[in-house]
Design an enzyme around this catalytic site. Structure first.
Site, PDB file in Angstrom:
ATOM      1  N   GLN A 203       0.773  -1.263   0.061  1.00  0.00           N
ATOM      2  CA  GLN A 203      -0.222   0.013   0.031  1.00  0.00           C
ATOM      3  C   GLN A 203       0.827   1.230  -0.204  1.00  0.00           C
ATOM      4  OE1 GLN A 203      -2.643  -2.201   3.352  1.00  0.00           O
ATOM      5  NE2 GLN A 203      -3.139  -0.055   2.919  1.00  0.00           N
TER       6      GLN A 203
ATOM      7  N   ARG B 262      -4.350   7.302  17.572  1.00  0.00           N
ATOM      8  CA  ARG B 262      -5.873   7.340  17.028  1.00  0.00           C
ATOM      9  C   ARG B 262      -6.829   6.649  17.798  1.00  0.00           C
ATOM     10  NH1 ARG B 262      -8.565   8.342  11.810  1.00  0.00           N
ATOM     11  NH2 ARG B 262      -7.021   9.030  10.655  1.00  0.00           N
TER      12      ARG B 262
ATOM     13  N   ARG C 235      -7.271  -1.626   9.076  1.00  0.00           N
ATOM     14  CA  ARG C 235      -8.487  -0.775   8.747  1.00  0.00           C
ATOM     15  C   ARG C 235      -9.197   0.088   9.823  1.00  0.00           C
ATOM     16  NH1 ARG C 235     -13.103  -3.302   4.445  1.00  0.00           N
ATOM     17  NH2 ARG C 235     -13.768  -1.404   3.779  1.00  0.00           N
TER      18      ARG C 235
ATOM     19  N   THR D  12      -3.102  11.396  10.756  1.00  0.00           N
ATOM     20  CA  THR D  12      -2.781  12.094  11.710  1.00  0.00           C
ATOM     21  C   THR D  12      -1.324  12.578  11.836  1.00  0.00           C
ATOM     22  OG1 THR D  12      -2.388  10.131  13.009  1.00  0.00           O
ATOM     23  CG2 THR D  12      -4.375  11.214  13.396  1.00  0.00           C
TER      24      THR D  12
ATOM     25  N   GLU E 120     -12.619   3.330   5.743  1.00  0.00           N
ATOM     26  CA  GLU E 120     -12.489   2.681   6.931  1.00  0.00           C
ATOM     27  C   GLU E 120     -13.988   2.852   7.916  1.00  0.00           C
ATOM     28  OE1 GLU E 120      -7.971   3.373   8.459  1.00  0.00           O
ATOM     29  OE2 GLU E 120      -9.035   5.094   7.672  1.00  0.00           O
TER      30      GLU E 120
END
Length: 788
Positions: free
Chosen positions: A212, A325, A357, A462, A733
């Protein structure tokens, strides 16, 4: 399955806001989609296999690989000493994750050597011949045995504070405290990890990696080889699933393949089998959440104190931002008047956990929902009533005092009130709640449960610097368009969405836009395709590139035909110039002969976002995505087995770029989230070995596990509050957390055995065994109260 109605046909075939199938859908079902393992192998391709440690913690005192080296078909055996550059693939630069460890073993299954052989089977067989001796050290796998505030951490913790939570809780009329265990999750891709490295001239190497984050693989391979980034090209056309696990975990396989390829001057491919893949690669973080909440007799929450401890594994990987997060979502959709939340990214002798995810958000949210459940049971009300009572202020009123998050960002786009109200009505929640109560009163062994849970999910990385993207657009003289960008395709439909954006800009049919593989050789310094931001970032970058070319075409046409720029309009597959129309391709050809540049590099960076981690304050998210789900379950009280009877989902995606793709993401995300909270269980034995490392021992949801009735609807009334790409919203997500409704419906069914007087405190995953034990515990508590 009930879906929302089709949209009206667009003027061009495949612009934005049209239902376009996934560009590779027909290839997926026919088996013609080319993945890395399907690519023709260069002549002389070698195959690699990793040798894994078989203790959980200890030092290597002797490693005899002589039998491995002389095994049939073996060409080379690599250890950490064979890494020509830096023996580290830590994505955060903490230098705590060796490519191959040759001294200290920190988890069972850690790669310690690699065999390169003529065939994959020869490499696998040779690996088993290694003789390794260890000096074993004490190890820990379960964070339940650790002190979140005092034991070893893999990265610095985070604290979020607003108000004085301790004082608010102490002064509250009522208080509850407890602990919740939240399990991890394996990514369980259809396509596991794989890398194919092809050596080139001089320092060059090309790596085909199922990743990814091609730019990170590029950087890790260059560091491992000790060469500049320009010597490494990474390419990926598609992945058979990513889910965050291929954000960093691809680095190791790519680096080893590249090292071997350059050392031997032959192509090298590494594709671990499923057992090795699951054993040696990171997963979703397990969490233990300690909570204390103060509230009044109506159920208004006044103060919350939370500690989120995570099983991070032996190295930092992405555990810092993941646990950050988790705190960013410790509120879900609720306003905590006073709050303190602390993360504890704990070191354990397990594989280093990684992105998955939601990236910690789901764990944060399920902790918030436990707080809601505790308050609801304490005051004797329906949890949905307590949820609505504690929502952030309606419409994000800037003058209100119920719209500031624990990280001090003001919620300005809140639509959760309307989302929940519409779903509550369409799912017929109140009537079904009454029906279920009547059913349970008359059913001895089967109990039903119902729950409606909301989702509020912040969109943006973030890590602020990741919120950027590049794209490259070429227009050829026949009017066809070549598109490349930094996003990766893992089945989520990103490629077709970005192609729709480009088709819309030029007003040409989508089949005129060529989707090409992501490669670091075309678009450099890309961010990971993660954080639900793929369409937001890459769509904007591609639009920027297309508009540069359009502006040049307009300027050229205005000059050539002597008309004002505002008299030039792009129409479906043609352009109106004053009072005449010409085909798009004809205008392009004219521009080419006039030496107009028909190529552009686009760029986009997300505005408004900022974050000060030291202060725990900022504006880390560009906007929020909202949704809600309502699920009903039936539970067998004799076995703990259960069935999902019905699920209703209402989810908003702004002005959807492609409703067909978005509906698929919502359905798939819900099922994956449901699996995380119900059947998918990771289990380590007393020797520190992961025992759930294959399809035979790890249970993902099957087609038969889907809700019997499954209604999925897109909210068609909101548009994105911020100027996102065509006012759409992220959908990768956020739907994952819709699966919380199944978990809470199970909790509701469990609570029915005690007449909803006791909070079940069900841990996740709510396997049948765990559900059965929770029901038996509640029955015992009720019996104990009756005896007293």
């Amino acid at each position: 399955m009930n879906h929302t109605p089709d949209l009206k046909a667009a003027a061009i075939k495949g612009g934005v806001a049209t239902d376009q199938r996934h560009d590779s859908a027909h290839k997926h079902v026919s088996g013609t989609a080319v993945y890395i393992d399907d690519m023709p192998e260069p002549a002389g391709t070698l195959h690699g296999c990793l040798g894994l440690a078989d203790i959980a913690h200890g030092t290597i005192t002797a490693m005899d690989l002589s039998a491995v080296r002389v095994a049939p078909g073996v060409v080379a055996v690599l250890t950490g000493a064979d890494v020509p550059g830096e023996n580290d693939i830590s994505p955060t630069g903490r230098h705590d994750e060796p490519i191959l460890t040759d001294t200290l073993v920190q988890f069972h299954g850690q790669p310690i050597f690699a065999v390169i052989a003529e065939t994959r089977e020869a490499a696998r067989r040779a690996c088993r011949l290694a003789k390794v001796e260890y000096d074993a050290l004490p190890f820990v796998t379960d964070i339940g045995a650790l002190d979140p505030l005092n034991d070893k951490l893999v990265t610095p913790p985070l604290t979020l504070k607003r108000g004085d939570a301790a004082d608010a809780i102490a002064a509250a009329p009522r208080r509850v405290s407890g602990r919740m265990r939240i399990g991890g999750q394996d990514h369980f891709y259809l396509e596991g990890h794989i890398a194919l490295a092809i050596p080139g001239e001089d320092q060059d190497v090309t790596v085909y990696s199922s990743t990814q984050h091609p730019s990170e693989v590029q950087h890790m391979v260059s560091h491992a080889l000790g060469v500049p980034s320009h010597a490494v090209t990474v390419e990926i056309r598609r992945m058979g699933g990513g889910f965050g696990g291929k954000e960093t975990q691809s680095n190791q396989f790519a680096a080893i393949a590249a090292i071997a390829a350059k050392k031997l001057n032959r192509a090298v491919k590494i594709r671990p089998d499923r057992d090795d893949d699951m054993t040696a690669t990171g997963k979703r973080h397990d969490f233990l959440v300690d909570y204390e909440v103060g509230f009044d007799d109506e159920g208004n929450i006044l103060g919350v104190d939370l500690v989120y401890a995570a099983r991070c594994g032996f190295s930092s990987d992405l555990s810092g931002p993941v646990t950050d997060r988790a705190l960013f979502h410790c509120d879900n959709a609720y306003f905590w008047p006073a709050v303190k939340a602390v993360s504890a990214p704990l070191y354990t002798n397990t594989v280093s956990n990684t992105a998955f995810r939601g990236f910690g958000g789901p764990q944060g949210m399920i902790g918030a929902e436990r707080v809601i459940d505790e308050v609801a049971f304490a005051v004797g009300k329906d949890p949905l009533e307590i949820r609505k009572l504690n929502f952030y202020g309606p419409n994000g009123d800037k003058n209100g005092d119920r719209n500031v998050t624990p990280y001090h960002q003001t919620v300005e786009d809140n639509i959760v009130h309307r989302i929940v109200a519409e779903l509550e009505e369409s799912a017929d929640y109140a009537r079904r709640r009454r029906q279920i109560a009547a059913f349970n009163a008359n059913s001895r062994f089967i109990k039903r449960g119902l729950a409606l849970t909301p989702v509020k999910f912040g969109i943006s990385f973030t890590a602020t610097h990741y919120n950027q993207a590049g794209a490259l657009v070429h227009v050829y003289t026949d009017g066809s368009v070549h598109l490349n960008h930094g996003g990766t395709e893992m089945g989520q439909g990103l490629y077709v969405k970005v192609a729709q954006v480009v088709a819309e800009e030029f007003q040409i049919d989508i089949d005129q836009v060529k989707i090409t593989a992501t490669t670091t050789g075309k678009v450099p310094n890309t961010s990971a395709t993660a954080a639900s931001s793929g369409s937001d970032l890459n769509g904007m970058a591609a639009q920027n590139a297309a508009r540069q070319i359009k502006d040049r075409l307009v300027d050229f046409a205005a000059d050539k035909f002597q008309v004002a720029a505002d008299q030039i309009v792009f129409l479906p597959n043609r352009v109106r110039i004053g009072n005449q129309e010409i085909a798009f391709a004809d205008l392009v050809k004219m521009a080419y002969f006039a030496r107009i540049q028909l190529s552009a590099a686009g760029f986009y960076k997300t505005p408004k976002i900022h974050w000060d981690r030291d202060k725990g304050e900022g504006h880390p998210f560009y906007y929020f995505a909202y949704g809600a789900s309502c699920s009903e379950v039936s539970v067998d009280t004799l076995t703990g087995e259960y069935v999902v009877e019905r699920t209703d989902i209402l989810h908003e995606t702004g002005r959807s770029l492609n409703r067909a793709i978005d509906l698929g993401q919502i359905e798939g995300g819900f099922i994956q989230g449901m699996g995380w909270l119900t059947t998918e269980e990771l289990w380590w034995d007393d020797k520190g070995r992961l025992r759930t490392h294959a399809p035979s021992t790890y249970k993902i949801p099957l087609a038969s596990d889907r809700p019997k009735i499954f209604n999925v609807t897109l909210a068609d009334w909101p548009e994105a509050f911020e100027p996102t790409i065509h006012r759409s919203k992220a959908v990768g997500e956020p739907p994952f957390m819709l699966g919380m409704s199944v978990f809470h419906a199970l909790s509701d069914a469990v609570a029915s055995v005690a007449d909803h007087r006791i909070c079940p405190r069900l841990d996740a995953p709510a396997t049948p065994e765990r559900v059965l034990m929770a029901m038996e515990r509640l029955k015992g508590e009720v019996a104990g109260v009756s005896k007293r």
